[in-house]
Write a protein that holds these residues in place. Structure first.
Motif, PDB file in Angstrom:
ATOM      1  N   VAL A  82       0.765  -1.128  -0.069  1.00  0.00           N
ATOM      2  CA  VAL A  82       0.116   0.009   0.036  1.00  0.00           C
ATOM      3  C   VAL A  82       0.874   1.175  -0.011  1.00  0.00           C
ATOM      4  N   TYR A  83       2.036   1.124   0.794  1.00  0.00           N
ATOM      5  CA  TYR A  83       2.957   2.305   0.764  1.00  0.00           C
ATOM      6  C   TYR A  83       3.591   2.554  -0.512  1.00  0.00           C
ATOM      7  N   LEU A  86       0.891   4.385  -2.331  1.00  0.00           N
ATOM      8  CA  LEU A  86       0.861   5.888  -1.877  1.00  0.00           C
ATOM      9  C   LEU A  86       1.968   6.978  -2.253  1.00  0.00           C
ATOM     10  N   ARG A  87       3.039   6.425  -2.047  1.00  0.00           N
ATOM     11  CA  ARG A  87       4.062   7.298  -2.311  1.00  0.00           C
ATOM     12  C   ARG A  87       4.160   7.672  -3.830  1.00  0.00           C
ATOM     13  N   LYS A  90       1.358  10.411  -4.094  1.00  0.00           N
ATOM     14  CA  LYS A  90       1.875  11.898  -3.627  1.00  0.00           C
ATOM     15  C   LYS A  90       2.788  12.376  -4.633  1.00  0.00           C
ATOM     16  N   LEU A 114      -6.686   3.904  -0.995  1.00  0.00           N
ATOM     17  CA  LEU A 114      -6.012   5.246  -0.481  1.00  0.00           C
ATOM     18  C   LEU A 114      -6.742   6.534  -0.988  1.00  0.00           C
ATOM     19  N   CYS A 115      -7.237   6.575  -2.281  1.00  0.00           N
ATOM     20  CA  CYS A 115      -7.942   7.557  -2.911  1.00  0.00           C
ATOM     21  C   CYS A 115      -9.332   7.979  -1.936  1.00  0.00           C
ATOM     22  N   LEU A 118      -7.840   9.453   1.258  1.00  0.00           N
ATOM     23  CA  LEU A 118      -7.144  10.643   0.779  1.00  0.00           C
ATOM     24  C   LEU A 118      -8.049  11.745   0.526  1.00  0.00           C
ATOM     25  N   GLU A 120      -8.952  12.092  -2.759  1.00  0.00           N
ATOM     26  CA  GLU A 120      -8.391  12.191  -4.104  1.00  0.00           C
ATOM     27  C   GLU A 120      -9.414  12.019  -5.011  1.00  0.00           C
ATOM     28  N   SER A 482       8.923  11.456  -2.825  1.00  0.00           N
ATOM     29  CA  SER A 482       7.651  11.423  -3.259  1.00  0.00           C
ATOM     30  C   SER A 482       7.405  13.008  -3.759  1.00  0.00           C
TER      31      SER A 482
END
Length: 597
Positions: A82-83, A86-87, A90, A114-115, A118, A120, A482
């Motif tokens: 997941v990271y 995400l990175r 960003k 994630l969206c 966040l 997004e 990032s």
């Protein structure tokens, strides 16, 4: 001592190779050989290395799936965390045009979560097979999308279609999980793999011969025919040198042909065998004349790929004109300030022309000496006597007056533009006419002028260009940065950039190399740009009116280094290698203060 687990790593991009090498250092029980290759290229690497007794293969995404189809060696896939997703999301926030996230469910699933978290608003499209990717990207292009966040397969196709792309890279936690799984799988498959490997190795087709000797030097097997007695004696003499758990490589001259011999031990039960692959060795030879070099399309692609113009959209408003000129054979005069990448544009014109399978000859008018000019103008082997190639005359403003007149006369008398594609370049202030020689050549040869904008005129594009460049540098340096702090981006946007795109990429490369956090800080940018301002104050003017003989030796050396940096797209390592000096020496010359009067 326990035999190490032998793992083959196939990295889809160069920085993952570096990360895998670093991760292997934490596993004393693993011996890792890692290569860079995506999709079918990765498959071919595996095919060429099946004789190396690997216990497991580690790769990622579609490349791992392709490898599973051609080998029974266990294949561990590096999963995306997941990271990782995400990175990259960003990093893409600085991109100013429409973009979407495109990929297989392993990417789009975490992206949806994630969206949502966040808040997004990003379009996310899921593909189920490689065949869907190109169709999906074409639909996005028609809808006005310019960039995608994606895996390596989608990233490659997007770049082919002229779209920008941010690649989702794998972090350290994903690599560690893959290495742990590889250790578990290897224990169960080692014995079975070892027994099958022997037959696979001796029957594998190679560009050469395969010879198998027993531990006493007896010949047990050979293809395609029995080796000559001389070669057999050499192989027997090398038996004591072959290591137990790796390979021995050496060269042997056999009947006028140079062979690259790879030797290894294969244990089958209690019996030890020595396996020798005798491959034809290719050693490239090249004659060199001062200021004159010949490249093929592969070498030009490699040089262009490390430059600023490798970024999709980096050409800005001139991209359409460059693409149009690529398809013609008209002479072109490329104009621009120092550092605007005139040689890279010349390479682009060549690589996208119908003549890309012919040589690309570069004549550096500033570096060429009298012997070089005599060869060009008078020798029967001169590239000016060839046909259907591309000849690029760079730094035309520096050509000696007598040579300039001789060259122009030869071009006109031999009707060279009908036989060869001609490209010229001059250093020139924006909106100003080039040096007199450039104007004369343009008028007499009917050159199409191509003026490259300086970076100062594209200040509003710097956030997008910086993010794209950082994404490329993450791959090159094995980083996971990032983005930029707001103050850092504003400082980049306001800087004057006297050496334009070459300086811009060099500065970003230094920032990426020095940054160990998720974002490039404002203080780091401020400090580095202060150094650049100091160097610019010590540097002689980019458009000096003084001829070379009126400059000091240090000024001439510094100018040559700056020019080579420009040609290498700002890559200091490549420039130092071409100049045959160390990076320390290169840096010292660039930052050395001039002598006080």
């Amino acid at each position: 001592m326990e035999t190490p687990v032998h793992i083959l790593g196939i990295a889809p991009y160069e920085s993952m190779k570096t990360s895998m090498d670093r991760m292997a250092e934490a596993y004393p029980s693993i011996r890792l050989d890692v290569f860079t290759g995506d999709l079918q290229e990765g498959v071919e690497i595996v095919k060429r290395n099946l004789h190396n007794a690997y216990d497991c293969i580690i790769s990622r995404g579609g490349t791992a799936e392709f490898i599973r189809r051609i080998t029974d060696i266990p294949v561990v896939e590096i999963q995306l965390s997941v990271y990782d997703v995400l990175r990259t999301i960003k990093l893409a926030e600085n991109y100013s045009k429409r973009y979407a996230i495109v990929g297989f469910p392993s990417i789009t699933g975490p992206a949806h979560i994630l969206c949502d978290l966040l808040q997004e608003q990003v379009d996310i499209l899921t593909v189920r097979s490689a065949d869907e990717i190109r169709h999906t990207l074409l639909r996005l292009q028609e809808g006005g999308y310019h960039m995608v966040v994606s895996d390596m397969v989608t990233h490659t196709i997007a770049r082919e279609l002229g779209m920008d792309a941010f690649l989702i890279t794998s972090g350290a936690e994903s690599l560690q999980a893959a290495f742990d799984q590889a250790l578990t799988l290897s224990a169960g498959f080692r014995r079975l793999r070892q027994e099958n490997l022997f037959l696979r190795c001796v029957n594998q087709e190679e560009n050469g011969a395969v010879v198998v000797l027993d531990e006493y030097g007896g010949l047990r097997f050979s293809i395609p025919e029995e080796p000559q007695l001389e070669l057999l004696a050499v192989l027997r003499s090398r038996l004591p040198e072959v290591p137990e758990s790796s390979t021995l490589r050496f060269y042997h001259s056999d009947q006028g042909e140079l062979r690259n011999v790879i030797a290894q031990v294969v244990n089958l039960g209690w019996t030890r065998y020595y396996l020798f692959h005798c491959l034809h060795a290719k050693i490239p030879l090249r004659s060199y004349k001062m200021g004159l070099r010949t490249y093929n399309s592969g070498e030009c692609e490699q040089l262009l790929s490390s430059s600023f113009y490798a970024l999709s959209g980096a050409m800005g408003d001139v991209e359409g004109a460059v693409s149009t000129l690529s398809a013609t054979r008209r002479p072109v005069m490329v104009l621009g300030e120092a550092g605007t990448g005139k040689e890279q544009i010349a390479r682009y014109l060549y690589l996208h022309s119908p003549l890309r399978n012919q040589p690309f000859v570069v004549v550096d008018c500033e570096m060429a000496n009298d012997k070089t000019w005599d060869f060009l103008l008078n020798h029967y082997n001169s590239p000016l006597n060839d046909r259907d190639g591309t000849i690029y005359f760079q730094h035309l403003e520096a050509i000696p007056e007598n040579r300039g007149a001789e060259l122009l006369a030869l071009i006109l008398d031999t009707d060279l533009p009908r036989r060869e594609r001609l490209i010229f370049s001059c250093v020139c202030r924006p909106g100003k006419e080039p040096a007199e020689v450039g104007t004369r050549y343009s008028l007499r040869l009917g050159c199409t002028k191509l003026e490259l904008p300086n970076l100062r005129s594209r200040a509003d594009e710097i956030p997008s260009l910086a993010s794209l460049c950082l994404g490329s540098l993450n791959l090159e340096l094995g980083k996971q940065i990032s983005g930029f702090e707001p103050r850092a981006m504003e400082l980049l946007r306001q800087f004057d950039w006297p050496y334009n795109y070459t300086q811009f990429r060099q500065v970003l490369q230094s920032l990426a190399a020095m940054t160990s956090s998720a974002y490039i800080s404002g203080w780091a940018v401020a400090e580095l740009l202060d150094q650049e301002r100091g160097a610019a104050r010590r540097e002689p003017p980019a458009f000096s009116e003084h001829p070379p003989e009126q400059r000091t030796l240090e000024e001439i050396i510094r100018a040559a280094i700056r020019r080579t940096l420009d040609e290498c797209g700002g890559n200091q390592t490549a420039a130092a290698k071409r100049l045959n000096i160390s990076r320390t020496t290169l840096w010292r010359h660039l930052n050395q203060s001039p002598p006080q009067p």
